[in-house]
Scaffold this motif. Structure first.
Motif, PDB file in Angstrom:
ATOM      1  N   LEU A 233     -45.957  30.316  -1.764  1.00 21.11           N
ATOM      2  CA  LEU A 233     -47.341  30.131  -1.315  1.00 21.11           C
ATOM      3  C   LEU A 233     -48.229  31.241  -1.877  1.00 21.11           C
ATOM      4  O   LEU A 233     -49.314  30.975  -2.400  1.00 21.11           O
ATOM      5  CB  LEU A 233     -47.421  30.129   0.210  1.00 21.11           C
ATOM      6  N   ILE A 234     -47.771  32.467  -1.791  1.00 21.63           N
ATOM      7  CA  ILE A 234     -48.553  33.604  -2.291  1.00 21.63           C
ATOM      8  C   ILE A 234     -48.795  33.460  -3.792  1.00 21.63           C
ATOM      9  O   ILE A 234     -49.914  33.674  -4.269  1.00 21.63           O
ATOM     10  CB  ILE A 234     -47.848  34.932  -1.941  1.00 21.63           C
ATOM     11  N   GLY A 235     -47.785  33.068  -4.533  1.00 17.46           N
ATOM     12  CA  GLY A 235     -47.954  32.852  -5.971  1.00 17.46           C
ATOM     13  C   GLY A 235     -49.019  31.820  -6.269  1.00 17.46           C
ATOM     14  O   GLY A 235     -49.831  31.991  -7.186  1.00 17.46           O
ATOM     15  N   TRP A 236     -49.048  30.746  -5.498  1.00 17.51           N
ATOM     16  CA  TRP A 236     -50.056  29.700  -5.685  1.00 17.51           C
ATOM     17  C   TRP A 236     -51.436  30.208  -5.302  1.00 17.51           C
ATOM     18  O   TRP A 236     -52.413  29.964  -6.008  1.00 17.51           O
ATOM     19  CB  TRP A 236     -49.666  28.466  -4.861  1.00 17.51           C
ATOM     20  N   LEU A 237     -51.534  30.955  -4.203  1.00 16.43           N
ATOM     21  CA  LEU A 237     -52.831  31.452  -3.746  1.00 16.43           C
ATOM     22  C   LEU A 237     -53.462  32.422  -4.733  1.00 16.43           C
ATOM     23  O   LEU A 237     -54.694  32.543  -4.795  1.00 16.43           O
ATOM     24  CB  LEU A 237     -52.699  32.129  -2.379  1.00 16.43           C
ATOM     25  N   LEU A 238     -52.659  33.125  -5.511  1.00 17.85           N
ATOM     26  CA  LEU A 238     -53.199  34.077  -6.486  1.00 17.85           C
ATOM     27  C   LEU A 238     -54.114  33.400  -7.497  1.00 17.85           C
ATOM     28  O   LEU A 238     -55.034  34.033  -8.030  1.00 17.85           O
ATOM     29  CB  LEU A 238     -52.064  34.814  -7.201  1.00 17.85           C
ATOM     30  N   GLU A 239     -53.884  32.110  -7.752  1.00 26.27           N
ATOM     31  CA  GLU A 239     -54.738  31.355  -8.669  1.00 26.27           C
ATOM     32  C   GLU A 239     -56.186  31.270  -8.179  1.00 26.27           C
ATOM     33  O   GLU A 239     -57.089  31.065  -8.967  1.00 26.27           O
ATOM     34  CB  GLU A 239     -54.198  29.936  -8.846  1.00 26.27           C
ATOM     35  N   PHE A 240     -56.389  31.443  -6.886  1.00 31.25           N
ATOM     36  CA  PHE A 240     -57.725  31.313  -6.304  1.00 31.25           C
ATOM     37  C   PHE A 240     -58.479  32.637  -6.254  1.00 31.25           C
ATOM     38  O   PHE A 240     -59.652  32.661  -5.887  1.00 31.25           O
ATOM     39  CB  PHE A 240     -57.626  30.733  -4.886  1.00 31.25           C
ATOM     40  N   GLY A 241     -57.812  33.730  -6.582  1.00 31.49           N
ATOM     41  CA  GLY A 241     -58.466  35.039  -6.550  1.00 31.49           C
ATOM     42  C   GLY A 241     -58.975  35.370  -5.160  1.00 31.49           C
ATOM     43  O   GLY A 241     -58.314  35.103  -4.163  1.00 31.49           O
ATOM     44  N   ALA A 242     -60.163  35.918  -5.104  1.00 33.20           N
ATOM     45  CA  ALA A 242     -60.753  36.346  -3.834  1.00 33.20           C
ATOM     46  C   ALA A 242     -61.271  35.175  -3.004  1.00 33.20           C
ATOM     47  O   ALA A 242     -61.748  35.382  -1.890  1.00 33.20           O
ATOM     48  CB  ALA A 242     -61.895  37.327  -4.098  1.00 33.20           C
ATOM     49  N   GLU A 243     -61.167  33.966  -3.517  1.00 31.73           N
ATOM     50  CA  GLU A 243     -61.671  32.794  -2.803  1.00 31.73           C
ATOM     51  C   GLU A 243     -60.659  32.174  -1.854  1.00 31.73           C
ATOM     52  O   GLU A 243     -60.912  31.121  -1.278  1.00 31.73           O
ATOM     53  CB  GLU A 243     -62.176  31.728  -3.788  1.00 31.73           C
ATOM     54  N   ALA A 244     -59.496  32.813  -1.669  1.00 31.39           N
ATOM     55  CA  ALA A 244     -58.486  32.303  -0.737  1.00 31.39           C
ATOM     56  C   ALA A 244     -57.975  33.445   0.118  1.00 31.39           C
ATOM     57  O   ALA A 244     -57.863  34.581  -0.340  1.00 31.39           O
ATOM     58  CB  ALA A 244     -57.332  31.659  -1.492  1.00 31.39           C
ATOM     59  N   GLU A 245     -57.650  33.111   1.366  1.00 37.10           N
ATOM     60  CA  GLU A 245     -57.202  34.129   2.314  1.00 37.10           C
ATOM     61  C   GLU A 245     -56.179  33.522   3.267  1.00 37.10           C
ATOM     62  O   GLU A 245     -56.298  32.369   3.665  1.00 37.10           O
ATOM     63  CB  GLU A 245     -58.431  34.600   3.098  1.00 37.10           C
ATOM     64  N   ILE A 246     -55.167  34.308   3.613  1.00 33.37           N
ATOM     65  CA  ILE A 246     -54.228  33.907   4.659  1.00 33.37           C
ATOM     66  C   ILE A 246     -54.748  34.493   5.961  1.00 33.37           C
ATOM     67  O   ILE A 246     -54.922  35.709   6.070  1.00 33.37           O
ATOM     68  CB  ILE A 246     -52.797  34.412   4.374  1.00 33.37           C
ATOM     69  N   LEU A 247     -55.008  33.653   6.941  1.00 34.25           N
ATOM     70  CA  LEU A 247     -55.521  34.111   8.236  1.00 34.25           C
ATOM     71  C   LEU A 247     -54.394  34.450   9.205  1.00 34.25           C
ATOM     72  O   LEU A 247     -54.486  35.425   9.949  1.00 34.25           O
ATOM     73  CB  LEU A 247     -56.444  33.051   8.839  1.00 34.25           C
ATOM     74  N   SER A 248     -53.349  33.643   9.214  1.00 28.55           N
ATOM     75  CA  SER A 248     -52.222  33.895  10.107  1.00 28.55           C
ATOM     76  C   SER A 248     -51.018  33.131   9.589  1.00 28.55           C
ATOM     77  O   SER A 248     -51.177  32.189   8.810  1.00 28.55           O
ATOM     78  CB  SER A 248     -52.561  33.467  11.534  1.00 28.55           C
ATOM     79  N   PRO A 249     -49.820  33.536   9.975  1.00 25.51           N
ATOM     80  CA  PRO A 249     -49.465  34.631  10.871  1.00 25.51           C
ATOM     81  C   PRO A 249     -49.609  35.996  10.181  1.00 25.51           C
ATOM     82  O   PRO A 249     -49.651  36.094   8.955  1.00 25.51           O
ATOM     83  CB  PRO A 249     -48.007  34.348  11.233  1.00 25.51           C
ATOM     84  N   ALA A 250     -49.657  37.042  10.988  1.00 26.40           N
ATOM     85  CA  ALA A 250     -49.922  38.388  10.495  1.00 26.40           C
ATOM     86  C   ALA A 250     -48.882  38.851   9.467  1.00 26.40           C
ATOM     87  O   ALA A 250     -49.234  39.530   8.498  1.00 26.40           O
ATOM     88  CB  ALA A 250     -49.987  39.371  11.665  1.00 26.40           C
ATOM     89  N   GLU A 251     -47.603  38.482   9.658  1.00 30.88           N
ATOM     90  CA  GLU A 251     -46.558  38.944   8.737  1.00 30.88           C
ATOM     91  C   GLU A 251     -46.766  38.398   7.326  1.00 30.88           C
ATOM     92  O   GLU A 251     -46.595  39.114   6.341  1.00 30.88           O
ATOM     93  CB  GLU A 251     -45.160  38.513   9.216  1.00 30.88           C
ATOM     94  N   ILE A 252     -47.120  37.119   7.230  1.00 29.15           N
ATOM     95  CA  ILE A 252     -47.323  36.514   5.909  1.00 29.15           C
ATOM     96  C   ILE A 252     -48.629  37.007   5.305  1.00 29.15           C
ATOM     97  O   ILE A 252     -48.718  37.250   4.102  1.00 29.15           O
ATOM     98  CB  ILE A 252     -47.240  34.982   5.985  1.00 29.15           C
ATOM     99  N   ARG A 253     -49.639  37.212   6.140  1.00 29.11           N
ATOM    100  CA  ARG A 253     -50.896  37.796   5.648  1.00 29.11           C
ATOM    101  C   ARG A 253     -50.621  39.171   5.047  1.00 29.11           C
ATOM    102  O   ARG A 253     -51.119  39.499   3.976  1.00 29.11           O
ATOM    103  CB  ARG A 253     -51.921  37.893   6.779  1.00 29.11           C
TER     104      ARG A 253
END
Length: 135
Positions: A104-124
């Motif tokens: 998931l983190i690898g995929w989210l990196l494609e979005f740059g600052a336009e994506a954020e993990i809100l919860s759970p705290a450990e994965i954020r």
């Protein structure tokens, strides 16, 4: 059956109540058990159905992850996500089932600052650590 998905080979085995997929490079000494021809595939069963469509869904222990996407990239996220999706003035909120946070983190990196993990705290925190270069 055997199939290749996302650069890896998977062995899909019949099981009850559903089929199960095993990544071939993670196993050794594969062998068949039981008599030949005992298994017959149902009319709506395909080997690709045994693997989830998103890489972050691969695995057994799943957790719900809440994400926020900027409105400028919401359309891209919608194309790749299955789960609870809600549009608001601050963007697209999504709650998805995740078994592989690293994927998931690898995929989210494609979005740059336009994506954020809100919860759970450990994965954020894993995401923040990755962005900071500490993981």
């Amino acid at each position: 059956g055997v199939l290749n998905q996302r650069g890896h080979w998977y062995l899909v085995a019949a099981g009850q109540p559903e089929s199960r997929a095993y990544r071939v490079d993670r196993g050794s000494e594969w062998q068949t058990v039981g008599a030949k021809g005992v298994f017959t595939r149902g009319p709506k069963t395909g080997i690709a159905d045994a693997l989830p469509s998103a890489p972050w869904e691969l695995g057994d222990d799943k957790v719900d992850v809440e994400l926020l996407f900027d409105p400028s990239v919401a359309w891209r996220a919608i194309n790749d996500l299955e789960g609870e999706l809600t549009r608001s003035s601050d963007g697209l909120r999504a709650t998805i089932s995740v078994a592989n946070p690293g994927a998931l983190i690898g995929w989210l990196l494609e979005f740059g600052a336009e994506a954020e993990i809100l919860s759970p705290a450990e994965i954020r925190q894993q995401f923040v650590d990755h962005l900071a270069g500490t993981k």
